[in-house]
Design an enzyme around this catalytic site. Structure first.
Site, mmCIF file in Angstrom:
data_model
loop_
_atom_site.group_PDB
_atom_site.id
_atom_site.type_symbol
_atom_site.label_atom_id
_atom_site.label_comp_id
_atom_site.label_asym_id
_atom_site.label_seq_id
_atom_site.Cartn_x
_atom_site.Cartn_y
_atom_site.Cartn_z
ATOM 1 N N ILE A 45 -10.186 -6.457 -42.117
ATOM 2 C CA ILE A 45 -10.079 -5.075 -41.631
ATOM 3 C C ILE A 45 -8.811 -4.421 -42.167
ATOM 4 O O ILE A 45 -8.826 -3.265 -42.610
ATOM 5 C CB ILE A 45 -10.125 -5.050 -40.081
ATOM 6 C CG1 ILE A 45 -11.527 -5.471 -39.609
ATOM 7 C CG2 ILE A 45 -9.768 -3.672 -39.539
ATOM 8 C CD1 ILE A 45 -11.697 -5.498 -38.103
ATOM 9 N N HIS A 105 -26.135 -6.549 -72.277
ATOM 10 C CA HIS A 105 -24.893 -6.220 -72.963
ATOM 11 C C HIS A 105 -24.763 -4.713 -73.079
ATOM 12 O O HIS A 105 -25.748 -4.042 -73.389
ATOM 13 C CB HIS A 105 -24.870 -6.846 -74.365
ATOM 14 C CG HIS A 105 -23.632 -6.512 -75.125
ATOM 15 N ND1 HIS A 105 -22.401 -7.069 -74.815
ATOM 16 C CD2 HIS A 105 -23.416 -5.645 -76.148
ATOM 17 C CE1 HIS A 105 -21.487 -6.570 -75.646
ATOM 18 N NE2 HIS A 105 -22.074 -5.701 -76.448
HETATM 19 C C1 LIG Z 1 -14.446 -2.725 -39.174
HETATM 20 C C2 LIG Z 1 -15.517 -3.761 -39.426
HETATM 21 C C3 LIG Z 1 -16.130 -3.824 -40.648
HETATM 22 C C4 LIG Z 1 -17.106 -4.769 -40.882
HETATM 23 N N1 LIG Z 1 -17.678 -4.811 -42.119
HETATM 24 C C5 LIG Z 1 -18.626 -5.719 -42.378
HETATM 25 C C6 LIG Z 1 -19.243 -5.755 -43.654
HETATM 26 O O1 LIG Z 1 -18.916 -4.983 -44.542
HETATM 27 N N2 LIG Z 1 -20.211 -6.676 -43.870
HETATM 28 C C7 LIG Z 1 -20.592 -7.551 -42.887
HETATM 29 O O2 LIG Z 1 -21.474 -8.378 -43.128
HETATM 30 N N3 LIG Z 1 -20.029 -7.536 -41.659
HETATM 31 C C8 LIG Z 1 -19.053 -6.635 -41.391
HETATM 32 N N4 LIG Z 1 -18.483 -6.603 -40.149
HETATM 33 C C9 LIG Z 1 -18.947 -7.554 -39.118
HETATM 34 C C10 LIG Z 1 -20.237 -7.057 -38.437
HETATM 35 O O3 LIG Z 1 -20.037 -5.745 -37.967
HETATM 36 C C11 LIG Z 1 -20.624 -7.978 -37.286
HETATM 37 O O4 LIG Z 1 -20.699 -9.306 -37.764
HETATM 38 C C12 LIG Z 1 -21.976 -7.605 -36.712
HETATM 39 O O5 LIG Z 1 -22.018 -6.256 -36.357
HETATM 40 C C13 LIG Z 1 -22.284 -8.475 -35.478
HETATM 41 O O6 LIG Z 1 -23.515 -8.096 -34.965
HETATM 42 P P1 LIG Z 1 -23.984 -8.619 -33.533
HETATM 43 O O7 LIG Z 1 -25.396 -8.190 -33.382
HETATM 44 O O8 LIG Z 1 -23.644 -10.022 -33.364
HETATM 45 O O9 LIG Z 1 -23.080 -7.818 -32.492
HETATM 46 P P2 LIG Z 1 -22.950 -6.256 -32.201
HETATM 47 O O10 LIG Z 1 -23.506 -5.430 -33.292
HETATM 48 O O11 LIG Z 1 -21.545 -6.015 -31.821
HETATM 49 O O12 LIG Z 1 -23.881 -6.020 -30.954
HETATM 50 C C14 LIG Z 1 -23.516 -6.458 -29.689
HETATM 51 C C15 LIG Z 1 -23.999 -5.453 -28.683
HETATM 52 O O13 LIG Z 1 -24.015 -6.065 -27.401
HETATM 53 C C16 LIG Z 1 -23.535 -5.156 -26.440
HETATM 54 N N5 LIG Z 1 -23.038 -5.966 -25.325
HETATM 55 C C17 LIG Z 1 -22.014 -6.835 -25.327
HETATM 56 N N6 LIG Z 1 -21.896 -7.441 -24.141
HETATM 57 C C18 LIG Z 1 -22.887 -6.942 -23.357
HETATM 58 C C19 LIG Z 1 -23.297 -7.176 -22.016
HETATM 59 N N7 LIG Z 1 -22.687 -8.068 -21.239
HETATM 60 N N8 LIG Z 1 -24.339 -6.455 -21.546
HETATM 61 C C20 LIG Z 1 -24.976 -5.558 -22.306
HETATM 62 N N9 LIG Z 1 -24.647 -5.311 -23.579
HETATM 63 C C21 LIG Z 1 -23.605 -5.997 -24.095
HETATM 64 C C22 LIG Z 1 -22.477 -4.353 -27.174
HETATM 65 O O14 LIG Z 1 -22.299 -3.087 -26.574
HETATM 66 C C23 LIG Z 1 -23.096 -4.234 -28.567
HETATM 67 O O15 LIG Z 1 -23.852 -3.066 -28.721
HETATM 68 C C24 LIG Z 1 -17.498 -5.669 -39.871
HETATM 69 C C25 LIG Z 1 -16.895 -5.610 -38.613
HETATM 70 C C26 LIG Z 1 -15.911 -4.677 -38.391
HETATM 71 C C27 LIG Z 1 -15.273 -4.630 -37.035
HETATM 72 N N1 LIG Z 2 -16.382 -6.618 -45.424
HETATM 73 C C1 LIG Z 2 -16.601 -7.422 -44.400
HETATM 74 O O1 LIG Z 2 -17.503 -8.274 -44.402
HETATM 75 C C2 LIG Z 2 -15.759 -7.277 -43.169
HETATM 76 C C3 LIG Z 2 -14.860 -6.247 -43.047
HETATM 77 C C4 LIG Z 2 -14.109 -6.155 -41.893
HETATM 78 C C5 LIG Z 2 -14.282 -7.079 -40.891
HETATM 79 N N2 LIG Z 2 -15.174 -8.066 -41.040
HETATM 80 C C6 LIG Z 2 -15.360 -9.087 -39.998
HETATM 81 O O2 LIG Z 2 -14.584 -8.797 -38.874
HETATM 82 C C7 LIG Z 2 -13.759 -9.911 -38.574
HETATM 83 C C8 LIG Z 2 -12.467 -9.438 -37.985
HETATM 84 O O3 LIG Z 2 -11.650 -8.825 -38.994
HETATM 85 P P1 LIG Z 2 -10.068 -8.920 -38.892
HETATM 86 O O4 LIG Z 2 -9.486 -8.349 -40.122
HETATM 87 O O5 LIG Z 2 -9.652 -8.395 -37.562
HETATM 88 O O6 LIG Z 2 -9.836 -10.488 -38.797
HETATM 89 P P2 LIG Z 2 -9.487 -11.566 -39.912
HETATM 90 O O7 LIG Z 2 -9.724 -12.868 -39.265
HETATM 91 O O8 LIG Z 2 -10.112 -11.262 -41.207
HETATM 92 O O9 LIG Z 2 -7.911 -11.375 -40.138
HETATM 93 C C9 LIG Z 2 -7.031 -11.473 -39.059
HETATM 94 C C10 LIG Z 2 -5.601 -11.318 -39.569
HETATM 95 O O10 LIG Z 2 -4.724 -11.222 -38.445
HETATM 96 C C11 LIG Z 2 -3.698 -12.199 -38.557
HETATM 97 N N3 LIG Z 2 -3.314 -12.548 -37.189
HETATM 98 C C12 LIG Z 2 -4.015 -13.281 -36.298
HETATM 99 N N4 LIG Z 2 -3.384 -13.286 -35.115
HETATM 100 C C13 LIG Z 2 -2.264 -12.536 -35.268
HETATM 101 C C14 LIG Z 2 -1.206 -12.144 -34.408
HETATM 102 N N5 LIG Z 2 -1.158 -12.548 -33.142
HETATM 103 N N6 LIG Z 2 -0.239 -11.342 -34.914
HETATM 104 C C15 LIG Z 2 -0.267 -10.924 -36.190
HETATM 105 N N7 LIG Z 2 -1.254 -11.254 -37.050
HETATM 106 C C16 LIG Z 2 -2.226 -12.048 -36.587
HETATM 107 C C17 LIG Z 2 -4.309 -13.317 -39.368
HETATM 108 O O11 LIG Z 2 -3.321 -14.080 -39.967
HETATM 109 C C18 LIG Z 2 -5.131 -12.496 -40.382
HETATM 110 O O12 LIG Z 2 -4.297 -12.007 -41.392
HETATM 111 C C19 LIG Z 2 -13.601 -10.656 -39.893
HETATM 112 O O13 LIG Z 2 -13.362 -12.016 -39.680
HETATM 113 C C20 LIG Z 2 -14.901 -10.411 -40.584
HETATM 114 O O14 LIG Z 2 -15.797 -11.445 -40.286
HETATM 115 C C21 LIG Z 2 -15.918 -8.190 -42.156
#
Ligand SMILES: Cc1cc2nc3c(=O)[nH]c(=O)nc-3n(C[C@H](O)[C@H](O)[C@H](O)COP(=O)(O)OP(=O)(O)OC[C@H]3O[C@@H](n4cnc5c(N)ncnc54)[C@H](O)[C@@H]3O)c2cc1C
Ligand SMILES: NC(=O)c1ccc[n+]([C@@H]2O[C@H](COP(=O)([O-])OP(=O)(O)OC[C@H]3O[C@@H](n4cnc5c(N)ncnc54)[C@H](O)[C@@H]3O)[C@@H](O)[C@H]2O)c1
Length: 478
Positions: free
Chosen positions: A181, A454
Site C-alpha cells: 500500500i 518482435h
Molecule cells: C489499498 C488496497 C489495494 C489492493 N490492491 C490489490 C490488487 O491490486 N490486487 C489484488 O489481488 N489484491 C489487492 N488488494 C487486496 C484485496 O482487496 C483483498 O485481498 C480482497 O478484497 C479480499 O476479499 P475478501 O472477499 O476476502 O474480503 P472483502 O472484500 O473485504 O469482503 C469482506 C466483506 O465482509 C464484510 N464483513 C466483515 N465482517 C462482517 C460481519 N461480521 N458481518 C457482516 N459483514 C461483515 C465487510 O463489510 C466486507 O464487505 C488490495 C487491498 C488494499 C487494501
Molecule cells: N497490488 C496488490 O496486490 C496490493 C496492493 C495493496 C495492498 N495489497 C494487499 O494488502 C495487504 C496489506 O498491505 P500493506 O501495505 O498494509 O501491508 P504489507 O504487509 O504489504 O506491508 C506492511 C509494511 O508495514 C511495515 N510494518 C509492519 N508493522 C509496522 C509497525 N508497527 N510500524 C511500522 N511499520 C510496520 C512492514 O515492515 C511493511 O513494510 C498486502 O499484504 C497485500 O496483500 C495488495
C-alpha cells in the site's frame, strides 16, 4: 427463526459463491457495509487504487516526456476531478450491487448488518434477528492494522479506507509502512505533486519481494521520496503546522533509550498521515468461539484445501482465512467452494502453489514463486536467468535504464521456480511465466517452443529465460 441452505457473510468474494450456488438453494447474504457493499477490492482496495495509479502514470509520463523530445507543461492536477472519475464508477457499481441484493430474487435474502455466531448453525445479525443455516461461508475479509503508537488516535490518520476520498490533495503526505500500500500510494500522490515521506522499519521497501527487486526499488524510492530507513514511530502529535511523527532507530536501544534518541529530535511532518502497516483478518468480529471455529495465532480462520474450517458446514475464503491477501486468491477460493457445493462427488481443492502478485507502483513489480533469498534459505537448488529492459528493443523505446526480469529454475529439470520483474508493464509481462509454472512447462520449452513477437516488450521474458544456464535448455525450436 428463518433457516437457509447457505448463509454467506461478506459481499466481496462471497458474492461469487452466491452467484454460482446450486439451483434451488435458499441463500442469505449478511453484509454490514463496513467498507461499502461489494467489499474491499471494489470500494477501498484494488480497483479504485489502480484507477488512481493509472492517473498517476499519466502525470508521471507527462513529466518524463521531454527526455523523448516532447516538451509538455508540468501537469496541473485537479484532485476533485480525479476523485470524481474514480468514485462515480465505483460508487455506482457498489450501489447497483446493493440494490440487486436488496431486491433479492429467487431464494436470496439480504441481511444488512453485522453477523455474529451464536452456535455452529446460528448467526445473530445486528444484535436483532437470529438466522440458521446448513452451511456458512465466511468471507468477512480483513481491515487495516493500527499500530499502538502514542498520540496516533488523537492526531488523526488515514488508511486505505479513507485516503482515496480526501477532500483536498495534501501538500505533504507521511506514510507509515513500506509495503504494497505504501509503494502504490507513494507513487499516486508523488506523481500528483505531493511531497511524500515513507517511514520504513527495515532498511528497505517491499522486503517480501526478491532481494534484487527490493534493493532496486528501495534505491529508486530514495531518489523520489523522503524515505526514512530503519526508523519507527515513537509518538504522533498534531501541531499548528501538521501531523508530526517522531522517529527513532529500532536498533537504537530499548524503551529506556527513547529519551536519548528523542533528544536528537528526529521527526517528519505531513498534512496527512497514511497508516499502511498491514491488514488483519476480520475473524475476531464474528464471535467464532460460539461456533467452535479454530483460528491461527495471527487471527486468520484455519481452513483445509477445500476451504473447510474445523466445524462441519462452515467454510472460509479470502482475507479472513488466507495467507495471501489478494483478490485473485479470494476469487479462486470462492470458486472452489461453489464448485464443491454443486459437485459434492467431484470435489476440487484450492491451488496455492503459484500465487502471483503485482505491486502497481512506479516502476511496476510482479512476482510469482520462489525469491532467490527464499530458495537459498530453504536449500532449494536453482539457477538464475536475468535480462535488463535496457537490453531489449522495446526497453530502448521506453528509455528504461534499470528494470529487469529475473527467473529462477531447477538446474536438473529446467522447471521454473520463480519469476520477478520490475519495470514497465511487469504485471502483464509475467503472465506467460505464471502459466508455465502452473502448467508445468520447463523454461526452454517456454522460451523456444513458441514465437515471441518482435520487438515487443515480451522479448524481455524470452531473453531472461534464454539467459538460464544451457543445461536447463532443450534444443531451440523457433
Ligand atoms: C489499498 C488496497 C489495494 C489492493 N490492491 C490489490 C490488487 O491490486 N490486487 C489484488 O489481488 N489484491 C489487492 N488488494 C487486496 C484485496 O482487496 C483483498 O485481498 C480482497 O478484497 C479480499 O476479499 P475478501 O472477499 O476476502 O474480503 P472483502 O472484500 O473485504 O469482503 C469482506 C466483506 O465482509 C464484510 N464483513 C466483515 N465482517 C462482517 C460481519 N461480521 N458481518 C457482516 N459483514 C461483515 C465487510 O463489510 C466486507 O464487505 C488490495 C487491498 C488494499 C487494501
Ligand atoms: N497490488 C496488490 O496486490 C496490493 C496492493 C495493496 C495492498 N495489497 C494487499 O494488502 C495487504 C496489506 O498491505 P500493506 O501495505 O498494509 O501491508 P504489507 O504487509 O504489504 O506491508 C506492511 C509494511 O508495514 C511495515 N510494518 C509492519 N508493522 C509496522 C509497525 N508497527 N510500524 C511500522 N511499520 C510496520 C512492514 O515492515 C511493511 O513494510 C498486502 O499484504 C497485500 O496483500 C495488495
Amino acid at each position: 427463526m428463518k433457516h437457509f441452505d447457505l448463509v454467506v457473510i461478506g459481499s466481496g468474494s462471497g458474492d461469487t459463491v452466491i452467484g454460482d450456488r446450486p439451483a434451488g438453494w435458499t441463500v442469505a447474504l449478511v453484509e454490514d457495509q463496513a467498507v461499502g457493499f461489494g467489499g474491499t477490492c471494489l470500494n477501498v482496495g484494488c480497483i479504485p487504487s489502480k484507477m488512481f495509479v493509472h492517473t498517476a502514470d499519466l502525470a508521471e509520463d507527462a513529466r518524463a516526456a521531454n527526455a523523448f523530445g516532447v516538451d509538455l507543461p508540468a501537469p496541473a492536477v485537479r484532485w476533485l476531478a480525479i476523485r470524481k472519475r474514480v468514485f462515480d464508477r465505483i460508487d455506482q457499481r457498489s450501489a447497483d450491487g446493493l440494490r440487486d441484493s436488496r431486491a433479492g430474487g429467487p431464494n436470496l435474502t439480504l441481511f444488512e448488518g453485522k453477523g455474529q455466531f451464536t452456535g455452529p448453525n446460528t448467526l445473530l445479525v445486528n444484535d436483532g434477528e437470529t438466522i440458521s443455516a446448513d452451511r456458512f461461508v465466511i468471507a468477512a475479509g480483513s481491515r487495516p492494522i493500527v499500530p499502538d503508537v502514542p498520540g496516533l488516535q488523537d492526531a488523526g490518520f488515514l488508511t486505505n479506507e479513507t485516503i482515496m476520498r480526501v477532500e483536498k490533495l495534501p501538500e505533504r503526505l507521511v506514510i507509515l509502512g513500506a509495503g504494497a500500500i505504501a509503494a502504490e500510494f507513494s507513487h499516486v500522490f508523488s506523481a500528483l505533486g505531493v511531497h511524500v515521506t515513507v517511514i520504513s522499519r527495515s532498511g528497505s521497501m517491499l522486503t517480501r519481494e526478491d532481494e534484487d527487486v527490493s534493493q532496486l526499488f528501495t534505491g529508486i524510492a530514495r531518489r523520489k521520496w523522503d524515505l526514512r530507513q530503519r526508523r519507527e514511530a515513537t509518538r504522533v502529535e498534531r501541531t499548528s503546522t501538521g501531523i508530526r511523527v517522531h522517529l527513532r532507530d529500532p536498533d537504537g536501544g530499548d524503551g529506556d533509550d527513547v529519551d536519548d534518541v528523542e533528544s536528537v529530535q528526529e521527526f517528519v511532518e505531513g498534512d496527512e498521515l497514511l497508516v499502511a502497516v498491514g491488514r488483519r483478518s476480520n475473524a475476531d468480529r464474528l464471535n467464532l468461539s460460539a461456533a467452535g471455529v479454530a483460528t491461527h495465532p495471527d487471527g486468520r480462520i484455519a481452513v483445509d484445501s477445500r476451504q473447510r474450517t474445523n466445524v462441519p458446514g462452515i467454510f472460509a475464503i479470502g482475507d479472513v482465512s488466507s495467507e495471501h491477501q489478494l483478490k485473485h486468491v479470494a476469487n479462486h477460493e470462492a470458486r472452489v467452494v461453489a464448485h464443491n457445493f454443486s459437485h459434492p462427488d467431484e470435489p476440487t481443492e484450492s491451488d496455492h502453489r503459484f500465487v502471483p502478485h503485482a505491486v502497481f507502483t512506479s516502476p511496476q513489480i510482479a512476482s510469482v514463486g520462489l525469491t532467490e533469498q527464499r530458495a537459498r534459505a530453504e536449500g532449494v537448488p536453482y539457477v538464475v536467468g536475468k535480462r535488463d529492459y535496457s537490453e531489449i528493443a522495446y526497453g530502448w523505446a521506453m528509455n528504461d535504464p534499470e528494470g529487469f526480469a529475473k527467473v529462477l529454475a531447477d538446474p536438473q529439470t529446467g522447471r521454473l521456480l520463480g519469476a520477478h520483474i520490475i519495470g514497465p508493464q511487469a504485471s502483464v509481462l509475467i503472465q506467460p511465466l505464471i502459466q508455465a509454472m502452473s502448467l508445468g512447462q520447463d523454461a526452454a520449452t517456454v522460451a523456444r517452443g513458441q514465437y515471441w513477437i518482435h520487438p515487443a516488450m515480451s522479448e524481455l521474458v524470452e531473453n531472461a529465460l534464454l539467459d538460464l544456464p544451457q543445461r536447463s535448455a532443450k534444443s531451440p525450436v523457433n
